[in-house]
Enzyme design. Sequence first.
Site, PDB file in Angstrom:
ATOM      1  N   SER A  86      -3.118  -1.935  -3.070  1.00  0.00           N
ATOM      2  CA  SER A  86      -3.642  -1.393  -1.948  1.00  0.00           C
ATOM      3  C   SER A  86      -4.629  -2.650  -1.272  1.00  0.00           C
ATOM      4  CB  SER A  86      -4.597  -0.359  -2.264  1.00  0.00           C
ATOM      5  OG  SER A  86      -5.050   0.395  -1.171  1.00  0.00           O
ATOM      6  N   GLU A 184       4.027  -1.094   1.863  1.00  0.00           N
ATOM      7  CA  GLU A 184       3.999   0.189   1.724  1.00  0.00           C
ATOM      8  C   GLU A 184       2.369   0.772   1.982  1.00  0.00           C
ATOM      9  OE1 GLU A 184       1.114   1.499  -0.708  1.00  0.00           O
ATOM     10  OE2 GLU A 184       0.109  -0.649  -0.706  1.00  0.00           O
ATOM     11  N   HIS A 253       1.144   3.982  -3.142  1.00  0.00           N
ATOM     12  CA  HIS A 253       0.323   4.970  -3.667  1.00  0.00           C
ATOM     13  C   HIS A 253       1.208   6.304  -4.078  1.00  0.00           C
ATOM     14  CE1 HIS A 253      -1.987   2.183  -1.420  1.00  0.00           C
ATOM     15  NE2 HIS A 253      -3.365   2.892  -1.608  1.00  0.00           N
TER      16      HIS A 253
END
Length: 282
Positions: A86, A184, A253
């Site tokens: 992330s 992502e 995630h």
Amino acid sequence: MEKLRKSLRFLKNNGLKVKLGKNIRNTYGYLAGTDIERLEDFHCMIADPTIKAIFFAKGGYGTGRLASCIDYELISKNPKIIWGYSDITYLHTAIRQSTNLVTFHGPMLESDVARDDFDHLSKDMFNQLFKRTTLRYSEKIAALNVLVEGKASGKLVGGNLSLLTSTLGTPYEIDVKGNILLIEDVNEEPYRVDSMLNQLKYANKLTKANGIIVGDFANTEPKRSPSLQMEEVFQHYFSSLTCPVMTGFKIGHCLPHFAVPLGAQTTMNTENKLVTIEPGVI
């Protein structure tokens, strides 16, 4: 701190001794402490010869603020496992491109490991840190969709799409030439992903990649109508490329969360829908 304590038990059960950063409980607005405090913890852990791996507790925002102040020479002289994803994408990119070291895109401690539904596959992904492991991702894990057929190889780079986009025009701009690009994201509607992919396109990042792996895009359902669906956005930006492109990977995630070594040599083959990643730990 209960989530953190729970995740630390997981590490200890895997035979690891744990040392917390001095400033781990600090906050500064929407940040986990000031830039100076966060850098102090990071540099201290890098310099400490007794520490073999650094696991980030959670993501959010703020690692890009640290990139210009990180001592990359210190990291080069003290290589160790760096694990997270992330917001950590910015650090992964800056560290790899400044030191040529492999880092790991894997589940966070508080955000993922501490969850009650943290699954066995995600737990098993930590095993690659203890022995040389060649990773193989196939449809045994989750269904994959081929957007562009082909075979490709190169180093695996990338991570969170919004963080990758934020590197453009900076000294830490993502280098995809000759590499396999992983993307992502989470909580981004199709129009936002469209905007970010458009920026990567105009920055010539999509055409320079040897291949593209599309990971999980969680909680990205459109909140407005009418809207393109995410699959239509991917089709628009990827279908005309000459490199292989596959979507549907449980990387990001999501659970299970397939952890991968960024910077490791990777091959992808759409014929058998297989991605093979060389060991991140030598």
